[in-house]
Design an enzyme around this catalytic site. Structure first.
Site, PDB file in Angstrom:
ATOM      1  N   PHE A  36       0.886  -0.988  -0.100  1.00 48.20           N
ATOM      2  CA  PHE A  36      -0.030  -0.099   0.032  1.00 48.20           C
ATOM      3  C   PHE A  36       0.776   1.153  -0.103  1.00 48.20           C
ATOM      4  O   PHE A  36       0.756   1.999  -0.735  1.00 48.20           O
ATOM      5  CB  PHE A  36      -0.933  -0.080   1.314  1.00 48.20           C
ATOM      6  CG  PHE A  36      -1.593   1.279   1.410  1.00 48.20           C
ATOM      7  CD1 PHE A  36      -2.310   1.777   0.369  1.00 48.20           C
ATOM      8  CD2 PHE A  36      -1.888   1.675   2.718  1.00 48.20           C
ATOM      9  CE1 PHE A  36      -3.092   3.132   0.708  1.00 48.20           C
ATOM     10  CE2 PHE A  36      -2.476   2.828   2.786  1.00 48.20           C
ATOM     11  CZ  PHE A  36      -3.037   3.683   1.961  1.00 48.20           C
ATOM     12  N   LYS A  83       8.193  -9.221  -2.570  1.00 54.52           N
ATOM     13  CA  LYS A  83       8.104 -10.667  -2.467  1.00 54.52           C
ATOM     14  C   LYS A  83       6.790 -11.150  -3.122  1.00 54.52           C
ATOM     15  O   LYS A  83       6.601 -12.234  -3.230  1.00 54.52           O
ATOM     16  CB  LYS A  83       8.397 -11.182  -0.790  1.00 54.52           C
ATOM     17  CG  LYS A  83       8.515 -12.538  -0.736  1.00 54.52           C
ATOM     18  CD  LYS A  83       8.581 -12.886   0.808  1.00 54.52           C
ATOM     19  CE  LYS A  83       8.631 -14.355   0.823  1.00 54.52           C
ATOM     20  NZ  LYS A  83       8.693 -14.744   2.179  1.00 54.52           N
ATOM     21  N   THR A 120      10.451 -11.498   8.754  1.00 58.01           N
ATOM     22  CA  THR A 120      10.327 -10.156   7.797  1.00 58.01           C
ATOM     23  C   THR A 120      10.862  -9.051   8.506  1.00 58.01           C
ATOM     24  O   THR A 120      11.699  -8.598   7.893  1.00 58.01           O
ATOM     25  CB  THR A 120       8.851 -10.083   7.113  1.00 58.01           C
ATOM     26  OG1 THR A 120       8.633 -11.347   6.380  1.00 58.01           O
ATOM     27  CG2 THR A 120       9.193  -8.981   6.083  1.00 58.01           C
ATOM     28  N   ASP A 132       4.134   4.634  14.161  1.00 57.15           N
ATOM     29  CA  ASP A 132       3.878   5.083  15.444  1.00 57.15           C
ATOM     30  C   ASP A 132       3.558   4.079  16.457  1.00 57.15           C
ATOM     31  O   ASP A 132       3.780   4.310  17.933  1.00 57.15           O
ATOM     32  CB  ASP A 132       2.879   6.238  15.459  1.00 57.15           C
ATOM     33  CG  ASP A 132       1.543   5.631  15.118  1.00 57.15           C
ATOM     34  OD1 ASP A 132       1.393   4.343  14.632  1.00 57.15           O
ATOM     35  OD2 ASP A 132       0.550   6.583  14.912  1.00 57.15           O
ATOM     36  N   GLU A 133       3.204   2.759  16.073  1.00 58.67           N
ATOM     37  CA  GLU A 133       2.897   1.870  16.976  1.00 58.67           C
ATOM     38  C   GLU A 133       3.855   1.318  18.038  1.00 58.67           C
ATOM     39  O   GLU A 133       3.884   0.693  19.043  1.00 58.67           O
ATOM     40  CB  GLU A 133       2.071   0.778  16.245  1.00 58.67           C
ATOM     41  CG  GLU A 133       1.050   0.925  15.601  1.00 58.67           C
ATOM     42  CD  GLU A 133      -0.036  -0.165  15.161  1.00 58.67           C
ATOM     43  OE1 GLU A 133       0.024  -1.178  15.735  1.00 58.67           O
ATOM     44  OE2 GLU A 133      -0.378  -0.087  13.908  1.00 58.67           O
ATOM     45  N   TYR A 158       3.441  -7.401  16.092  1.00 57.47           N
ATOM     46  CA  TYR A 158       3.672  -6.352  14.789  1.00 57.47           C
ATOM     47  C   TYR A 158       4.706  -5.247  15.440  1.00 57.47           C
ATOM     48  O   TYR A 158       5.620  -5.139  14.695  1.00 57.47           O
ATOM     49  CB  TYR A 158       2.439  -6.032  14.181  1.00 57.47           C
ATOM     50  CG  TYR A 158       2.671  -4.787  13.425  1.00 57.47           C
ATOM     51  CD1 TYR A 158       3.656  -4.883  12.492  1.00 57.47           C
ATOM     52  CD2 TYR A 158       2.101  -3.601  13.695  1.00 57.47           C
ATOM     53  CE1 TYR A 158       3.967  -3.515  11.543  1.00 57.47           C
ATOM     54  CE2 TYR A 158       2.171  -2.499  12.748  1.00 57.47           C
ATOM     55  CZ  TYR A 158       3.080  -2.532  11.886  1.00 57.47           C
ATOM     56  OH  TYR A 158       3.377  -1.457  11.235  1.00 57.47           O
ATOM     57  N   LYS A 195       8.316  -4.478  14.547  1.00 59.61           N
ATOM     58  CA  LYS A 195       8.810  -3.059  13.845  1.00 59.61           C
ATOM     59  C   LYS A 195       9.916  -2.309  15.009  1.00 59.61           C
ATOM     60  O   LYS A 195      10.832  -1.662  14.541  1.00 59.61           O
ATOM     61  CB  LYS A 195       7.829  -2.220  13.720  1.00 59.61           C
ATOM     62  CG  LYS A 195       6.973  -2.698  12.577  1.00 59.61           C
ATOM     63  CD  LYS A 195       7.867  -2.619  11.199  1.00 59.61           C
ATOM     64  CE  LYS A 195       8.117  -1.467  10.645  1.00 59.61           C
ATOM     65  NZ  LYS A 195       8.918  -1.343   9.353  1.00 59.61           N
ATOM     66  N   ASN A 251      -1.636   6.191  11.259  1.00 50.57           N
ATOM     67  CA  ASN A 251      -2.345   5.325  10.255  1.00 50.57           C
ATOM     68  C   ASN A 251      -2.308   6.047   8.820  1.00 50.57           C
ATOM     69  O   ASN A 251      -3.054   7.089   8.707  1.00 50.57           O
ATOM     70  CB  ASN A 251      -3.649   5.121  10.921  1.00 50.57           C
ATOM     71  CG  ASN A 251      -3.734   3.951  11.932  1.00 50.57           C
ATOM     72  OD1 ASN A 251      -2.532   3.928  12.780  1.00 50.57           O
ATOM     73  ND2 ASN A 251      -4.700   3.045  11.935  1.00 50.57           N
ATOM     74  N   TYR A 261     -14.323  -3.197  17.071  1.00 51.91           N
ATOM     75  CA  TYR A 261     -14.088  -3.429  18.351  1.00 51.91           C
ATOM     76  C   TYR A 261     -14.454  -2.827  19.310  1.00 51.91           C
ATOM     77  O   TYR A 261     -14.438  -1.550  19.489  1.00 51.91           O
ATOM     78  CB  TYR A 261     -12.447  -3.525  18.245  1.00 51.91           C
ATOM     79  CG  TYR A 261     -11.798  -4.699  17.656  1.00 51.91           C
ATOM     80  CD1 TYR A 261     -12.145  -6.206  17.770  1.00 51.91           C
ATOM     81  CD2 TYR A 261     -10.874  -4.707  16.717  1.00 51.91           C
ATOM     82  CE1 TYR A 261     -11.639  -6.957  17.170  1.00 51.91           C
ATOM     83  CE2 TYR A 261     -10.219  -5.643  15.946  1.00 51.91           C
ATOM     84  CZ  TYR A 261     -10.553  -6.972  16.294  1.00 51.91           C
ATOM     85  OH  TYR A 261      -9.936  -7.925  15.704  1.00 51.91           O
ATOM     86  N   ARG A 269     -10.032  -6.782  20.890  1.00 46.95           N
ATOM     87  CA  ARG A 269      -8.895  -7.582  20.486  1.00 46.95           C
ATOM     88  C   ARG A 269      -7.837  -7.152  21.658  1.00 46.95           C
ATOM     89  O   ARG A 269      -7.649  -6.481  22.349  1.00 46.95           O
ATOM     90  CB  ARG A 269      -8.080  -7.371  19.141  1.00 46.95           C
ATOM     91  CG  ARG A 269      -7.214  -6.032  19.082  1.00 46.95           C
ATOM     92  CD  ARG A 269      -6.566  -6.044  17.816  1.00 46.95           C
ATOM     93  NE  ARG A 269      -6.125  -4.693  17.724  1.00 46.95           N
ATOM     94  CZ  ARG A 269      -5.769  -4.093  16.409  1.00 46.95           C
ATOM     95  NH1 ARG A 269      -6.416  -4.736  15.387  1.00 46.95           N
ATOM     96  NH2 ARG A 269      -5.275  -2.878  16.280  1.00 46.95           N
ATOM     97  N   PRO A 270      -6.847  -8.493  21.889  1.00 53.63           N
ATOM     98  CA  PRO A 270      -5.878  -8.548  22.895  1.00 53.63           C
ATOM     99  C   PRO A 270      -4.729  -7.231  22.590  1.00 53.63           C
ATOM    100  O   PRO A 270      -4.573  -7.130  21.466  1.00 53.63           O
ATOM    101  CB  PRO A 270      -5.287  -9.625  22.672  1.00 53.63           C
ATOM    102  CG  PRO A 270      -6.242 -10.890  22.038  1.00 53.63           C
ATOM    103  CD  PRO A 270      -6.923  -9.700  21.239  1.00 53.63           C
TER     104      PRO A 270
END
Length: 354
Positions: free
Chosen positions: A12, A34, A100, A135-136, A160, A164, A189, A217, A292-293
């Site tokens: 993206f 890939k 990855t 930013d996560e 994730y 990173k 985002n 959520y 979600r957790p």
């Protein structure tokens, strides 16, 4: 004429970067991707015929391939975007994210260091390794204030974001230990055209268009700062081109919205453009589901450093960018329909992306 190696350029953000760089007319782009499930050559249709664009299918973890590619193409910079990036997928299968995002970045850094050491003169002085992150890695923020700066301590919450964060640290270590000239950026985002339909905004657009339920959520209270992908592509070009070696730059749109506000805005835009039958509204499709957790509460970016030092500012507001995005999906069924019908079945994933 400069040459840029873009990793993950069929994804993206990567495809937006490739389209932007080719559109400049003064940049040759080598796209190494890939082509995993989210990599889509169709996102590059508008530039595929350009003599300045060259695509190579391959893995950043393939050290021989990367070494040979660097030697043959002699890039002036590497812009590293290749990554596994979906939080829900990282919870279900973290191993691919480590392979990855961590191991792949390590191998790419090793090849880049050998290549850079073999350069001389202006080529060596001008080379850059630009690592694109999120930013996560900073964790989350309270609902009532604060924003991530370049000095915010890392506190990742998901597999994730942990992967990173690890890759960011490796990049900084290659600069501190070996002198590799790096720049880093962390973004909020992204949204816009060619966004894979497992992420929040495209998933809601397409589910709502098809009259499917829109699962959200928790109570939809989690807050994200939204950045149009084309604004991000311009920012990345600035960081790579004139960013100071060893520095990092936060890139954000200064457009915070709750997830529920985003979903409702999409419903309203679609209702205006494609009115639903029977007097109902697409907001009626919203369903709240179990959270979600490790779901981060809020992200917000302080982008004052890149604005002040590099002169970049977002051009799209969230309102203008979201309207353009909805219109793009309405007008480009050719791109998303094969994904929805074949390689992807997305009612479960992405219900509160970010």
């Amino acid at each position: 004429m400069r040459t840029i190696l873009v990793t993950g350029g069929a994804g993206f953000i990567g495809s937006a970067v490739c389209r932007h760089l080719i559109g400049r007319g003064d940049t040759r782009v080598i796209n190494l991707d890939k082509l995993t499930y989210a990599g889509n050559p169709a996102s590059l249709t508008t530039i595929a015929g350009s003599p300045l664009y060259h695509f190579v299918e391959g893995d950043i973890g393939d050290a021989r391939l990367v070494t040979d590619l660097l030697g043959a193409m002699r890039p002036d910079a590497i812009m590293h975007l290749a990554a596994e990036s979906h939080v829900d997928r990282s919870i279900d299968g973290p191993g691919a994210f480590v392979e990855t995002n961590v191991v792949g970045t390590f191998r790419l850094l090793s090849a880049a260091l050998d290549y850079w050491r073999g350069l001389d003169g202006a080529a060596k002085a001008g080379f850059r390794f630009h690592h694109v992150s999120t930013d996560e890695v900073f964790g989350d923020l309270p609902f009532d204030g604060g924003a991530f700066t370049e000095e915010t301590p890392y506190d990742p919450s998901s597999p994730y974001s942990a992967s990173k964060a690890a890759s960011d640290h490796f990049v900084r270590a290659w600069h501190a230990t070996y002198g590799l000239p790096v720049v880093l950026s962390n973004c909020s985002n992204n949204y816009g055209p060619y966004h894979f339909p497992e992420k929040l905004i495209p998933l809601v657009i397409l589910n709502a268009l098809e009259g499917k339920q829109l699962p959200v959520y928790g109570r939809g209270a989690n807050v994200r700062d939204w950045l149009h992908v084309e604004d991000h592509a311009r920012a990345l070009d600035q960081v790579m081109s004139v960013g100071a070696v060893g520095e990092s730059y936060n890139i954000g749109g200064n457009e915070e919205r709750t997830n529920l506000q985003v979903v409702e805005a999409i419903c309203d835009l679609l209702d205006q453009r494609v009115p639903p039958a029977g007097g109902r509204t697409r907001r009626d499709l919203i369903r709240f589901v179990a959270d979600r957790p490790g779901h981060d509460r809020r992200y917000a970016i302080d982008a004052s450093k890149i604005e002040r030092e590099l002169g970049w500012r977002a051009e799209e507001s969230f309102a203008s960018g979201l309207a353009k995005t909805v219109d793009w999906y309405l007008d480009n069924r050719w791109w998303w329909a094969p994904i929805r019908d074949g390689r992807y079945a997305g009612d479960r994933l992405g219900i509160a992306a970010g």
